[in-house]
Design an enzyme around this catalytic site. Structure first.
Site, PDB file in Angstrom:
ATOM      1  N   ASP A 159       0.814  -1.121  -0.049  1.00  0.00           N
ATOM      2  CA  ASP A 159       0.031   0.001  -0.117  1.00  0.00           C
ATOM      3  C   ASP A 159       0.812   1.284   0.062  1.00  0.00           C
ATOM      4  O   ASP A 159       0.468   2.247  -0.672  1.00  0.00           O
ATOM      5  CB  ASP A 159      -1.020   0.033   1.156  1.00  0.00           C
ATOM      6  CG  ASP A 159      -1.551  -1.471   1.491  1.00  0.00           C
ATOM      7  OD1 ASP A 159      -2.531  -1.690   0.435  1.00  0.00           O
ATOM      8  OD2 ASP A 159      -1.383  -2.237   2.123  1.00  0.00           O
ATOM      9  N   HIS A 187      -4.597  -3.255   6.066  1.00  0.00           N
ATOM     10  CA  HIS A 187      -4.452  -3.587   4.790  1.00  0.00           C
ATOM     11  C   HIS A 187      -5.811  -3.922   4.055  1.00  0.00           C
ATOM     12  O   HIS A 187      -6.168  -5.299   3.988  1.00  0.00           O
ATOM     13  CB  HIS A 187      -3.550  -4.844   4.349  1.00  0.00           C
ATOM     14  CG  HIS A 187      -3.515  -5.223   2.985  1.00  0.00           C
ATOM     15  ND1 HIS A 187      -3.027  -4.429   2.022  1.00  0.00           N
ATOM     16  CD2 HIS A 187      -3.959  -6.290   2.335  1.00  0.00           C
ATOM     17  CE1 HIS A 187      -3.079  -5.186   0.632  1.00  0.00           C
ATOM     18  NE2 HIS A 187      -3.564  -6.294   1.067  1.00  0.00           N
TER      19      HIS A 187
END
Ligand code: NDP
Length: 327
Positions: A159, A187
């Site tokens: 990410d 996440h």
């Protein structure tokens, strides 16, 4: 020569495993001077495919690859492990309830945590990649009471890297110019990519983009990048996920660059109001031993809201897992 470091990869015959193992064996995980022993842990139906991957690994004649062991027994798979990359997980299938997903993963990460507790080396470092990664890391950590909670981490680095890539593209600058990117939390689609502290060639990134772009494009694009890749590729992101796992462990073991940080999912110590114990994406540095959460950042209202949303998501997963008796 240095003694080999034992690296265990679960789900080793999968897509991410295939993108990961060759880089581990070539020295990109730990550095160019560290020989590695690779333990491939798989479920029985995937053992044959794992053997095929091992044949290819051998055929690369990597000078740093000391040996390969393939097993479906977690006790053997984690025996003496210094680094464990927990990639294999039960994917969410259509119509599957969250409780069922958490239960199935509890059946994987609980026993693996226990095997790590009982068999891994004292300096074991664990990175959970398999989703839901933050909560799977919590389950594994809870099953390993003798291993410090700080050694169980979840992958937020993909990410983080995606956020850097989006900002670099928007500003048409090299990725290397961007420092102090951050993706708070989980996440999952709730994650909060945050450019508040990011710099571009030393200047504040927040001055170079407007809030409409951040809210309407940047945040959702980073959060939904996995789905966009499945749509384009017809398969989920594997090489970029493997790359992020390599980055995470490399920086944990070898340290983070001066005047920068990375995002890592680590057990909260209460920093930034995140309840203690939750595995949460924070700005982290390492000097080569433990992750340290960067302290003292001033939080905007938007950041506070993003942090809070992720606390709620992770607490609700934790409560569900607790109800299932997995914690
Ligand atoms: P992948 O190698 O593509 O993915 C493995 C896990 O990584 C999934 O949980 C996946 O989550 C997760 N993941 C995290 N980040 C990403 C990302 N950015 N992109 C894609 N995935 C991401 O799965 P495969 O099905 O190819 O391989 C899984 C292997 O694991 C199989 O070989 C299976 O046999 C094995 N396995 C091993 C176990 C064990 O060792 N005990 C237990 C269970 C499975 P998501 O599902 O959300 O995409």
């Amino acid at each position: 020569t240095k003694t080999p470091v034992t690296v265990t990869v679960t789900g080793a015959a999968g897509q991410i495993g295939y993108a990961l193992l060759f880089r581990i064996a070539s020295g990109q995980l730990l550095g160019p001077d560290t020989p590695v022993k690779i333990n491939m842990l798989e479920i029985p139906p995937a053992l044959k495919a794992a053997e095929g991957t091992a044949m290819e690994l051998n055929d690369c004649a990597f000078p740093l690859l000391d040996s390969i062991n393939i097993t479906d027994d977690a006790n053997k798979g984690f025996d003496g492990a210094n680094v464990a990359l927990l990639v294999g997980a039960r994917p969410r299938t259509k119509g599957m309830e969250r409780a069922d997903l958490l239960k199935a993963n509890g059946g994987i990460f609980g026993p693996q945590g226990k095997a790590i507790n009982d068999h891994a080396a004292d300096d074991i470092r664990v990175l959970v990649v398999g989703n839901p990664a933050n909560t799977n890391a919590l389950i594994a950590s809870a099953a390993a009471p003798d291993v410090p909670a700080s050694r169980f981490t979840a992958m937020m680095r993909l990410d983080h890297n995606r956020a850097i890539s989006q900002l670099a593209e928007k500003l048409n600058v090299p990725v290397a110019d961007i420092k102090k990117m951050l993706v708070w939390g989980n996440h999952s689609a709730d994650q909060y990519p945050d450019v508040s502290y990011a710099t571009v060639a030393g200047k504040p990134a927040a001055d170079m983009v407007d809030s409409a772009w951040l809210e309407e494009y940047f945040v959702p694009t980073v959060a939904k990048r996995g789905a966009a890749i499945i749509e384009a590729r017809g398969a989920s992101s594997a090489a970029s996920a493997a790359n992020a796992a390599i980055d995470h462990v490399y920086n944990w073991v070898n340290g983070t660059p001066e005047n920068d940080w990375v995002t890592a999912g680590v057990a909260s110590d209460g920093s930034y109001g995140v309840p203690e114990g939750l595995i949460y994406g924070f700005p982290c540095t390492s000097k080569g031993a433990e992750w340290e959460i960067v302290q003292g950042l001033e939080l905007s209202e938007a950041t506070k809201a993003g942090i809070q949303k992720n606390i709620e998501a992770l607490e609700s997963e934790r409560d569900a897992v607790r109800e299932l008796g997995l914690l």
